[in-house]
Design a protein around this motif. Structure first.
Motif, PDB file in Angstrom:
ATOM      1  N   LYS A  81      40.346  44.084  39.249  1.00 30.86           N
ATOM      2  CA  LYS A  81      40.667  44.601  40.587  1.00 30.86           C
ATOM      3  C   LYS A  81      42.176  44.787  40.747  1.00 30.86           C
ATOM      4  N   HIS A  82      42.957  43.841  40.251  1.00 28.54           N
ATOM      5  CA  HIS A  82      44.418  43.884  40.374  1.00 28.54           C
ATOM      6  C   HIS A  82      45.005  45.092  39.650  1.00 28.54           C
ATOM      7  N   VAL A  83      44.550  45.337  38.424  1.00 26.93           N
ATOM      8  CA  VAL A  83      45.069  46.464  37.654  1.00 26.93           C
ATOM      9  C   VAL A  83      44.688  47.789  38.309  1.00 26.93           C
ATOM     10  N   MET A 142      43.182  42.943  31.299  1.00 29.71           N
ATOM     11  CA  MET A 142      42.713  42.699  32.665  1.00 29.71           C
ATOM     12  C   MET A 142      41.732  43.779  33.101  1.00 29.71           C
ATOM     13  N   VAL A 145      48.796  37.610  38.093  1.00 28.43           N
ATOM     14  CA  VAL A 145      48.802  36.773  39.299  1.00 28.43           C
ATOM     15  C   VAL A 145      48.428  35.372  38.837  1.00 28.43           C
ATOM     16  N   CYS A 162      39.042  39.283  38.938  1.00 24.03           N
ATOM     17  CA  CYS A 162      40.254  39.471  39.742  1.00 24.03           C
ATOM     18  C   CYS A 162      41.262  40.354  39.001  1.00 24.03           C
ATOM     19  N   GLY A 163      41.358  40.172  37.688  1.00 24.90           N
ATOM     20  CA  GLY A 163      42.284  40.973  36.901  1.00 24.90           C
ATOM     21  C   GLY A 163      41.929  42.442  36.923  1.00 24.90           C
ATOM     22  N   LYS A 221      45.088  33.343  39.161  1.00 29.26           N
ATOM     23  CA  LYS A 221      44.023  34.219  39.660  1.00 29.26           C
ATOM     24  C   LYS A 221      43.552  35.226  38.621  1.00 29.26           C
ATOM     25  N   THR A 222      44.491  35.861  37.922  1.00 30.44           N
ATOM     26  CA  THR A 222      44.108  36.810  36.865  1.00 30.44           C
ATOM     27  C   THR A 222      44.430  36.264  35.476  1.00 30.44           C
ATOM     28  N   GLU A 248      44.287  48.426  41.357  1.00 33.78           N
ATOM     29  CA  GLU A 248      45.056  48.647  42.579  1.00 33.78           C
ATOM     30  C   GLU A 248      46.532  48.918  42.311  1.00 33.78           C
ATOM     31  N   LYS A 249      47.088  48.393  41.229  1.00 31.35           N
ATOM     32  CA  LYS A 249      48.552  48.407  41.079  1.00 31.35           C
ATOM     33  C   LYS A 249      49.072  49.078  39.819  1.00 31.35           C
ATOM     34  N   THR A 272      42.166  52.826  33.672  1.00 29.57           N
ATOM     35  CA  THR A 272      41.350  51.609  33.774  1.00 29.57           C
ATOM     36  C   THR A 272      39.894  51.837  33.367  1.00 29.57           C
TER      37      THR A 272
END
Length: 399
Positions: free
Chosen positions: A351-353, A293, A312, A348-349, A315-316, A355-356, A178
């Motif tokens: 942060k999502h990437v 993202m 999401v 948001c994208g 959101k993303t 984390e996951k 990332t």
């Protein structure tokens, strides 16, 4: 304890599958696993592996079915497996899995793994061809200890199409580094290098220009947004490039769409985009969506394969039906009118990437699977436990 020998088998690879493999072999713990890649010697992948210091062995493997070359590839692999002491054969793509699993069965390689990166049942195939392919895959599955799918949607497809038991399938999501995509740079310079006008937002896609990526639908959606001061960008190359450039001209987009060809500076290009689009008609879990993202960009993509597992909704990014340029254009127009929403989705994208979908999580889960399968066969496992905390293992090929 001696290192566990792992052989990856792959056809000439480009795009997401190539990047996935490069990350996997680069970040595998080389204090525990001795990694070699079998691939064509005249491929771009071979050169990139050499630059990383990864061991390679040549096989005459091509993307399309070729009985003579496929037989030669199996024969070459059998010879290598006999002499190398390979414990784990890890095949990638249906073609790599065909020759790899046959060779492993002949030699009785202890552990056989196959990563399915994308759907292997192309929609344009006639029913008889799909049934034949499913029958072949069911046979080859008997020669496989575990099949990795890059999304739950792909896992479900294989269960339905091939009647495979859930216990033989494991989902390991693709991952990316990332930090590479969190850039602060002068985007005007990048725009100029791509011959994009200075004024107006940029909506772009990065994809191999092949039928499954649906770039034609992106062009059709762009033609519906002619009243907006928007620039469109297509990055990538492939068999449909000339046809797509002709279509853009016929749609009156010649001065609105830039075909940039194959590029290496993807993080810089993503930083320049305002919205990233992926209009695919079939997918596994595309790395480009994760990269967009990570770059903090809102994503508009089609509801196919693992894409809804990555985005999401609301959101993303936004998810639209495949082969529907009108729906794609409406989604893009809505975002263009809401700058704050675009920025919020981008944040948001990212942060999502983070984390996951990190590359280290993907590599760690793959190594854990190796360890599990070896344990089930009582082959002995690397002496140190594999971290699951996202810690990057030091290797003799980092760089």
């Amino acid at each position: 304890m001696s290192k566990i020998k792992v052989l990856h088998v792959v056809r000439p690879a480009a795009g997401g599958m190539k990047n996935h493999l490069l990350d996997l072999v680069r970040l595998t713990d080389h204090t525990r696993f001795d990694v070699t890649v079998a691939c064509p010697q005249d491929s771009l992948l071979w050169a990139e592996l050499a630059a990383l210091g990864i061991k390679t062995t040549p096989i005459p493997l091509v993307g399309e079915l070729s009985p003579l070359k496929d037989y030669a590839a199996v024969k070459s692999l059998v010879k290598y497996l006999h002499s190398s002491g390979t414990v784990i054969l890890h095949a990638h793509s249906s073609k790599g899995a065909l020759v790899g699993r046959l060779a492993a069965a002949i030699v009785k390689t202890p552990v056989v793994v196959f990563t399915a990166h994308n759907s292997i049942f192309y929609e344009q195939w006639p029913r008889w061809k799909k049934n034949l392919f499913a029958m072949v895959e069911r046979f080859l599955a008997r020669l496989t200890d575990r099949i990795i799918t890059v999304s739950d949607a792909l896992k479900q497809e294989l269960m339905e199409q091939e009647s495979l038991p859930a216990r033989q399938l494991t989902t390991i999501y693709n991952g990316i580094e990332t930090d590479k995509f969190n850039l602060k740079l002068d985007t005007l310079t990048v725009r100029q290098s791509l011959s994009i006008p200075e004024l107006g937002p940029v909506i772009g896609t990065i994809a191999r220009l092949a039928p499954q990526k649906g770039v034609s639908y992106f062009l059709k959606a762009a033609s519906l947004l002619k009243d907006y001061q928007v620039n469109f960008l297509v990055v990538g190359d492939g068999p449909l490039r000339e046809e797509l450039e002709q279509e853009a001209a016929e749609l009156g987009l010649k001065n609105r769409v830039t075909f940039a060809g194959r590029r290496e500076n993807i993080p810089e290009i993503l930083a320049t985009l305002d919205i990233f689009v992926l209009p695919s008609v079939t997918e596994g879990l595309p790395l480009t969506i994760l990269e967009a993202m990570a770059a903090g960009k809102p994503v508009v993509a089609t509801r196919v394969g693992g894409i809804p597992e990555a985005i999401v909704e609301g959101k993303t990014g936004l998810v639209v039906p495949p082969r529907d340029p009108e729906a794609l254009a409406i989604a893009l127009a809505g975002l263009l009118g809401e700058r704050e929403r675009m920025l919020r989705m981008g944040n948001c994208g990212r942060k999502h990437v983070t984390e996951k979908f990190t590359v280290q999580a993907m590599v760690n889960k793959t190594m854990e699977l190796y360890q599990q399968l070896m344990g089930e066969k009582k082959l002995g496992i690397p002496s140190n436990p594999i971290s699951t905390e996202g810690k990057q293992h030091r290797t003799d090929v980092e760089g």
